[in-house]
Design an enzyme around this catalytic site. Sequence first.
Site, PDB file in Angstrom:
ATOM      1  CG  HIS A 225      29.899  41.156  38.755  1.00  0.00           C
ATOM      2  ND1 HIS A 225      30.286  40.721  37.596  1.00  0.00           N
ATOM      3  CD2 HIS A 225      30.279  40.507  39.820  1.00  0.00           C
ATOM      4  CE1 HIS A 225      31.035  39.701  38.034  1.00  0.00           C
ATOM      5  NE2 HIS A 225      31.128  39.544  39.407  1.00  0.00           N
TER       6      HIS A 225
ATOM      7  CG  ASP B 209      22.075  30.942  38.676  1.00  0.00           C
ATOM      8  OD1 ASP B 209      22.029  30.775  39.882  1.00  0.00           O
ATOM      9  OD2 ASP B 209      22.172  29.970  37.807  1.00  0.00           O
TER      10      ASP B 209
END
Length: 241
Positions: A153, A53
């Site tokens: 990100h 993840d």
Amino acid sequence: MSRQIFLDTETTGLSPDSGDRIVEIGCVEMVNRRLTGRHLHFYINPERLNSEDAVRVHGLTDEFLADKPTFAALVDQIMDYCEGAEVIIHNAAFDIGFLNAELARCGKGKFTEHIEGVIDTLLMAREMFPGKSNNLDALCRRLEVDNSHRTLHGALMDAELLAEVYINMTRGQDALLIEADDESGGEGQGAFDVAAIDLRSFDLPVIQPTQEEADAFDKALQDLDKASGGKSLWKSLEAVL
């Protein structure tokens, strides 16, 4: 001198208590509300595997991080950079939890022991925009900060975006201040030379709103009062006046 640092981290997972580690740290410096361009940025070998993840969020694979320095090898550079500054973080509890865990491994105490203080922009945003989404992407859209390049990100990129978001969130605080060290030079040139004017000599017209404008204004006040959960300050002021 007001020195502030915008800080962000990327990690192997969500819980430092479960052994997750920092894989990237990015910092952006601002002095007296001016970005200096003096950044700090490291990719870090976490000495453990990423969660799937986490890789989907930041894209930093185990193979990419394998030859990067460990946090212990970088800790002195990181803390020297942050020393004594006010640190601005979005969702500060998350990043500080990871920084404290990394510093504990190095015998360096807690992160807040090395800095002036912490501002959490997530808490600021929740106060300013109650009931709204206040993640970094949402704030960029709301405050007209270009984040079109943010497909994954990244600690440095997110720290840079946060700096722009924070400046826009706080723009009114210093807008009327003129610094004494203004680059125009010369003593007394840091302020405008404006002759004093007695405004009582002017007959200023008072323009009343139309009924449509007055109704629209009342509706806007009702919407604001509803969004704030009935905590509108003008109600208490009306009671006093």
